[in-house]
Design a protein around this motif. Sequence first.
Motif, PDB file in Angstrom:
ATOM      1  N   LYS A 409      91.295   5.170  66.461  1.00 42.51           N
ATOM      2  CA  LYS A 409      90.165   5.488  65.587  1.00 42.51           C
ATOM      3  C   LYS A 409      90.528   6.633  64.658  1.00 42.51           C
ATOM      4  O   LYS A 409      90.250   6.604  63.462  1.00 42.51           O
ATOM      5  CB  LYS A 409      88.961   5.897  66.445  1.00 42.51           C
ATOM      6  N   ARG A 410      91.145   7.678  65.289  1.00 40.58           N
ATOM      7  CA  ARG A 410      91.505   8.847  64.473  1.00 40.58           C
ATOM      8  C   ARG A 410      92.484   8.445  63.372  1.00 40.58           C
ATOM      9  O   ARG A 410      92.351   8.843  62.221  1.00 40.58           O
ATOM     10  CB  ARG A 410      92.129   9.933  65.363  1.00 40.58           C
ATOM     11  N   ILE A 411      93.469   7.641  63.767  1.00 43.91           N
ATOM     12  CA  ILE A 411      94.479   7.220  62.780  1.00 43.91           C
ATOM     13  C   ILE A 411      93.813   6.435  61.658  1.00 43.91           C
ATOM     14  O   ILE A 411      94.076   6.646  60.476  1.00 43.91           O
ATOM     15  CB  ILE A 411      95.584   6.381  63.460  1.00 43.91           C
ATOM     16  N   THR A 412      92.878   5.550  62.054  1.00 38.31           N
ATOM     17  CA  THR A 412      92.198   4.734  61.041  1.00 38.31           C
ATOM     18  C   THR A 412      91.444   5.629  60.059  1.00 38.31           C
ATOM     19  O   THR A 412      91.511   5.434  58.839  1.00 38.31           O
ATOM     20  CB  THR A 412      91.189   3.788  61.722  1.00 38.31           C
ATOM     21  N   GLU A 413      90.713   6.648  60.631  1.00 40.76           N
ATOM     22  CA  GLU A 413      89.950   7.542  59.753  1.00 40.76           C
ATOM     23  C   GLU A 413      90.872   8.291  58.801  1.00 40.76           C
ATOM     24  O   GLU A 413      90.608   8.434  57.615  1.00 40.76           O
ATOM     25  CB  GLU A 413      89.165   8.536  60.604  1.00 40.76           C
ATOM     26  N   ASN A 414      91.965   8.765  59.403  1.00 35.45           N
ATOM     27  CA  ASN A 414      92.937   9.517  58.620  1.00 35.45           C
ATOM     28  C   ASN A 414      93.491   8.675  57.478  1.00 35.45           C
ATOM     29  O   ASN A 414      93.581   9.114  56.330  1.00 35.45           O
ATOM     30  CB  ASN A 414      94.083   9.927  59.563  1.00 35.45           C
ATOM     31  N   VAL A 415      93.841   7.455  57.838  1.00 39.88           N
ATOM     32  CA  VAL A 415      94.418   6.549  56.833  1.00 39.88           C
ATOM     33  C   VAL A 415      93.397   6.282  55.730  1.00 39.88           C
ATOM     34  O   VAL A 415      93.726   6.295  54.541  1.00 39.88           O
ATOM     35  CB  VAL A 415      94.865   5.223  57.498  1.00 39.88           C
ATOM     36  N   ARG A 416      92.108   6.096  56.167  1.00 39.39           N
ATOM     37  CA  ARG A 416      91.072   5.820  55.167  1.00 39.39           C
ATOM     38  C   ARG A 416      90.927   7.011  54.218  1.00 39.39           C
ATOM     39  O   ARG A 416      90.838   6.859  53.004  1.00 39.39           O
ATOM     40  CB  ARG A 416      89.741   5.534  55.857  1.00 39.39           C
ATOM     41  N   HIS A 417      90.947   8.233  54.815  1.00 36.49           N
ATOM     42  CA  HIS A 417      90.824   9.450  54.026  1.00 36.49           C
ATOM     43  C   HIS A 417      91.975   9.539  53.013  1.00 36.49           C
ATOM     44  O   HIS A 417      91.774   9.793  51.827  1.00 36.49           O
ATOM     45  CB  HIS A 417      90.849  10.642  54.981  1.00 36.49           C
ATOM     46  N   GLN A 418      93.187   9.293  53.538  1.00 32.23           N
ATOM     47  CA  GLN A 418      94.360   9.371  52.660  1.00 32.23           C
ATOM     48  C   GLN A 418      94.280   8.321  51.563  1.00 32.23           C
ATOM     49  O   GLN A 418      94.662   8.557  50.426  1.00 32.23           O
ATOM     50  CB  GLN A 418      95.630   9.168  53.480  1.00 32.23           C
ATOM     51  N   TRP A 419      93.754   7.190  51.957  1.00 32.07           N
ATOM     52  CA  TRP A 419      93.631   6.109  50.975  1.00 32.07           C
ATOM     53  C   TRP A 419      92.696   6.539  49.845  1.00 32.07           C
ATOM     54  O   TRP A 419      92.985   6.324  48.673  1.00 32.07           O
ATOM     55  CB  TRP A 419      93.115   4.853  51.668  1.00 32.07           C
ATOM     56  N   ASP A 420      91.556   7.196  50.225  1.00 34.83           N
ATOM     57  CA  ASP A 420      90.614   7.677  49.209  1.00 34.83           C
ATOM     58  C   ASP A 420      91.297   8.646  48.256  1.00 34.83           C
ATOM     59  O   ASP A 420      91.125   8.587  47.037  1.00 34.83           O
ATOM     60  CB  ASP A 420      89.421   8.377  49.882  1.00 34.83           C
ATOM     61  N   GLU A 421      92.098   9.544  48.858  1.00 33.27           N
ATOM     62  CA  GLU A 421      92.800  10.536  48.033  1.00 33.27           C
ATOM     63  C   GLU A 421      93.751   9.856  47.057  1.00 33.27           C
ATOM     64  O   GLU A 421      93.802  10.175  45.870  1.00 33.27           O
ATOM     65  CB  GLU A 421      93.589  11.484  48.938  1.00 33.27           C
ATOM     66  N   VAL A 422      94.500   8.911  47.613  1.00 31.85           N
ATOM     67  CA  VAL A 422      95.468   8.193  46.770  1.00 31.85           C
ATOM     68  C   VAL A 422      94.737   7.473  45.642  1.00 31.85           C
ATOM     69  O   VAL A 422      95.160   7.500  44.482  1.00 31.85           O
ATOM     70  CB  VAL A 422      96.272   7.182  47.631  1.00 31.85           C
ATOM     71  N   ASP A 423      93.597   6.885  46.013  1.00 29.48           N
ATOM     72  CA  ASP A 423      92.806   6.147  45.037  1.00 29.48           C
ATOM     73  C   ASP A 423      92.364   7.080  43.907  1.00 29.48           C
ATOM     74  O   ASP A 423      92.447   6.756  42.721  1.00 29.48           O
ATOM     75  CB  ASP A 423      91.593   5.555  45.764  1.00 29.48           C
ATOM     76  N   GLN A 424      91.909   8.281  44.320  1.00 26.20           N
ATOM     77  CA  GLN A 424      91.445   9.276  43.356  1.00 26.20           C
ATOM     78  C   GLN A 424      92.594   9.667  42.426  1.00 26.20           C
ATOM     79  O   GLN A 424      92.445   9.712  41.201  1.00 26.20           O
ATOM     80  CB  GLN A 424      90.924  10.500  44.131  1.00 26.20           C
ATOM     81  N   LYS A 425      93.765   9.935  43.052  1.00 24.76           N
ATOM     82  CA  LYS A 425      94.928  10.341  42.258  1.00 24.76           C
ATOM     83  C   LYS A 425      95.326   9.229  41.298  1.00 24.76           C
ATOM     84  O   LYS A 425      95.745   9.480  40.173  1.00 24.76           O
ATOM     85  CB  LYS A 425      96.102  10.669  43.185  1.00 24.76           C
ATOM     86  N   PHE A 426      95.190   8.041  41.785  1.00 24.95           N
ATOM     87  CA  PHE A 426      95.555   6.905  40.944  1.00 24.95           C
ATOM     88  C   PHE A 426      94.664   6.860  39.708  1.00 24.95           C
ATOM     89  O   PHE A 426      95.130   6.666  38.592  1.00 24.95           O
ATOM     90  CB  PHE A 426      95.421   5.611  41.753  1.00 24.95           C
ATOM     91  N   LYS A 427      93.345   7.116  39.931  1.00 27.85           N
ATOM     92  CA  LYS A 427      92.411   7.095  38.800  1.00 27.85           C
ATOM     93  C   LYS A 427      92.791   8.173  37.787  1.00 27.85           C
ATOM     94  O   LYS A 427      92.842   7.930  36.585  1.00 27.85           O
ATOM     95  CB  LYS A 427      90.988   7.332  39.303  1.00 27.85           C
ATOM     96  N   VAL A 428      93.069   9.405  38.315  1.00 34.12           N
ATOM     97  CA  VAL A 428      93.442  10.509  37.424  1.00 34.12           C
ATOM     98  C   VAL A 428      94.700  10.137  36.660  1.00 34.12           C
ATOM     99  O   VAL A 428      94.812  10.354  35.451  1.00 34.12           O
ATOM    100  CB  VAL A 428      93.664  11.800  38.258  1.00 34.12           C
ATOM    101  N   SER A 429      95.657   9.550  37.382  1.00 29.62           N
ATOM    102  CA  SER A 429      96.915   9.190  36.733  1.00 29.62           C
ATOM    103  C   SER A 429      96.680   8.161  35.629  1.00 29.62           C
ATOM    104  O   SER A 429      97.315   8.207  34.580  1.00 29.62           O
ATOM    105  CB  SER A 429      97.895   8.686  37.785  1.00 29.62           C
ATOM    106  N   GLU A 430      95.723   7.256  35.876  1.00 27.27           N
ATOM    107  CA  GLU A 430      95.393   6.262  34.859  1.00 27.27           C
ATOM    108  C   GLU A 430      94.826   6.951  33.616  1.00 27.27           C
ATOM    109  O   GLU A 430      95.162   6.612  32.483  1.00 27.27           O
ATOM    110  CB  GLU A 430      94.353   5.272  35.405  1.00 27.27           C
ATOM    111  N   GLN A 431      93.938   7.970  33.877  1.00 29.13           N
ATOM    112  CA  GLN A 431      93.337   8.691  32.754  1.00 29.13           C
ATOM    113  C   GLN A 431      94.418   9.426  31.965  1.00 29.13           C
ATOM    114  O   GLN A 431      94.434   9.422  30.736  1.00 29.13           O
ATOM    115  CB  GLN A 431      92.303   9.692  33.276  1.00 29.13           C
ATOM    116  N   LEU A 432      95.340  10.065  32.716  1.00 22.62           N
ATOM    117  CA  LEU A 432      96.418  10.801  32.049  1.00 22.62           C
ATOM    118  C   LEU A 432      97.272   9.859  31.214  1.00 22.62           C
ATOM    119  O   LEU A 432      97.712  10.196  30.120  1.00 22.62           O
ATOM    120  CB  LEU A 432      97.296  11.490  33.095  1.00 22.62           C
TER     121      LEU A 432
END
Length: 627
Positions: A409-432
């Motif tokens: 469960k912890r790993i899943t949550e962690n992965v989901r959190h990291q995924w959100d971060e990556v997603d966010q970074k991806f959006k910023v990178s798209e804007q840049l």
Amino acid sequence: MQADVLIVGGGVIGVATAYALCKSRSDLKVVLLEAGEFGAVSGSSYGESRMYRELYSSEYCSVMQTEALKLWHELERESGQQLLKMHGLLFYERRGLSHRRYATAAELQAAYPVNAKEGYEGLFENGAGTIKAKEAVAAMLKLAQQAGLHIVQGERLTCLSVLAADQTREGRTIMAKRLGLTVGAWTNDVLAHIGMTLPLDIWKVHWGHYYVDPAIKESLPQWYKFGKLQPDSWDEGLYYGFPPEASEPVVKVGVDFAPHARSCRMKSMHNFSYKPDAMVAASLDTFLRAEWNGFLQRRDLYCSPYTMTADGMFILDQLPGFPQISLFTGGNGRAFKFSVLLGRCLSDLLLGLEPMFDIRPLSARRKAVQPVHEEFAYGFSEQLLRARATDQVSMKAHETADQVQQKGKRITENVRHQWDEVDQKFKVSEQLKTARETVAPVFTKVNTAAKQQYSKALENERVAAAAASVGGGLAAVNKFLGSWGSYLKGQADKVGENVMNRAGSPGLAGRSTSQTASPANSAGSNTQSSRSTVTSTPGRQEASRAAAGAASGDAAGRTPAVLSTGQPAQASQPAAQPAAQPAAKLDEKLFTLDDLSSDDGGSPTAVKGLADLKVSDPNPDASKRGG
Ligand SMILES: Cc1cc2nc3c(=O)[nH]c(=O)nc-3n(C[C@H](O)[C@H](O)[C@H](O)COP(=O)(O)OP(=O)(O)OC[C@H]3O[C@@H](n4cnc5c(N)ncnc54)[C@H](O)[C@@H]3O)c2cc1C
């Protein structure tokens, strides 16, 4: 849960028993408990097909098959399914049998794509065939359910007690008046709960599928090969094969022995490994290549258990000392074809009826399957210890499973959190990226304009330098002319002085006065005062200063305009040239332009931001040259 009859084990025998019971007694509550799938891959009933035949060296088996076939046909009628395929069975071996059809190897080879050696003969049983095993189990199960069967699936019997009528039990229990045990190779694991062990062996047998040449597909029979190839080999030479399925050129083949030497025989399923033995697999490959034409590569290989008795005969009986329990076990690798009949007989036993077929040869009290005392005691204590150990392992496994689940469960949550971060970074990178694409052409234009400005500035600088050089030349000429003028004036003064001096001498005074009329002279003062007036004349003072300067340099330390050689001096470089001012300003501009394209800390903030985007210079060499 309460039941009239509980059947434990959903292999072909358990299902056949349930089918027979429900069919004959719909008023009874019959429960079938199966730990896994019905006809599970881990048990003995798994697979798509089983052979049936009446040709047995044992007359009992032969008659039993004749009776079983009647029930198979009855099942086919009831289910509306074709469950048997009668296409015969070819036996071939060295020894003679009562029925012979192929007297020589040549006859065999003419009929089948088999490499029968010299001295071989073949026997073909016309009435034999294949049972569609998987479909047969499913058909019986369906009919039993339609007749009221209750199914408990996915739960394993972990404790078996025989209770007095008024006793109850805590926990998940199924209370039944009668128990049918059809757990195949797991028989002794269950019997251990009531302190019983039967003399059963478990064989690990190999079977699988091979691709065959489509050209020989139609001519492949169902076959069985007897005979050891090498007398002292662990390879007992018992192999069998089925005809190919209509759909694809693939045949099922198997090894009908379990070599001791390869650890393929054991007492308990705890020691059973489903991983194929490499040597047995290789011997199957070798056999097929040597004996049959058209066999290609192996597609898959399975291992399944045979439950064996010492005399090769099944056990179907009430358990000695336990009238509530009846069982079937010891399928010996051949019980499937009889399963409908065996199930019917077990059903009869559970109902307290005389079995429809004579099952006395299958008695649990016969000598070959009687547990001798030592074996019984040893088996019981061994099973008890194993049960306790299993219990502990199971508790530990539960704990571990809980921990693993939490961790998961912890790993899943962690992965989901990291995924959100990556997603966010991806959006910023798209804007840049978009910003970069927008800014890049602008930056290129600015850069080009800056370069043009810079070229112009360079041009201006060159013009200014040329102008400054011309200005310097003119100043030197000017100075030279000034010096030359002073010199000439000095010379003139000297000449004048000489003239004056000479005029002071007789005969020249009148001429002198008339030639150099000065205000003082015209005032009519005396000669002495007139001379002193002459010396105070600026022209004369300049001339004398020039004369003194010519000898020793002037008081201000300026370079004398006339050298001691009497030649005019070269114009020296001007100390400060006004024309150099624009060049200094250009230098400042140059610095600013250079900064525009750099990304160091000295750049203006706005420009620095652009540099971070790493917009590449469209003409880097040109800019280097410019900078
Ligand atoms: C490879 C192979 C080829 C064969 N070829 C032929 C052939 O050609 N012709 C022929 O007639 N016969 C053949 N046989 C023999 C025949 O298939 C078997 O004798 C027969 O399937 C045995 O069935 P069973 O119900 O006794 O055992 P299984 O099919 O093993 O059934 C036992 C069931 O009990 C369940 N179980 C075990 N413990 C528990 C528990 N504690 N709680 C709940 N459930 C439990 C298991 O999950 C399993 O499903 C072959 C057998 C094998 C392995």
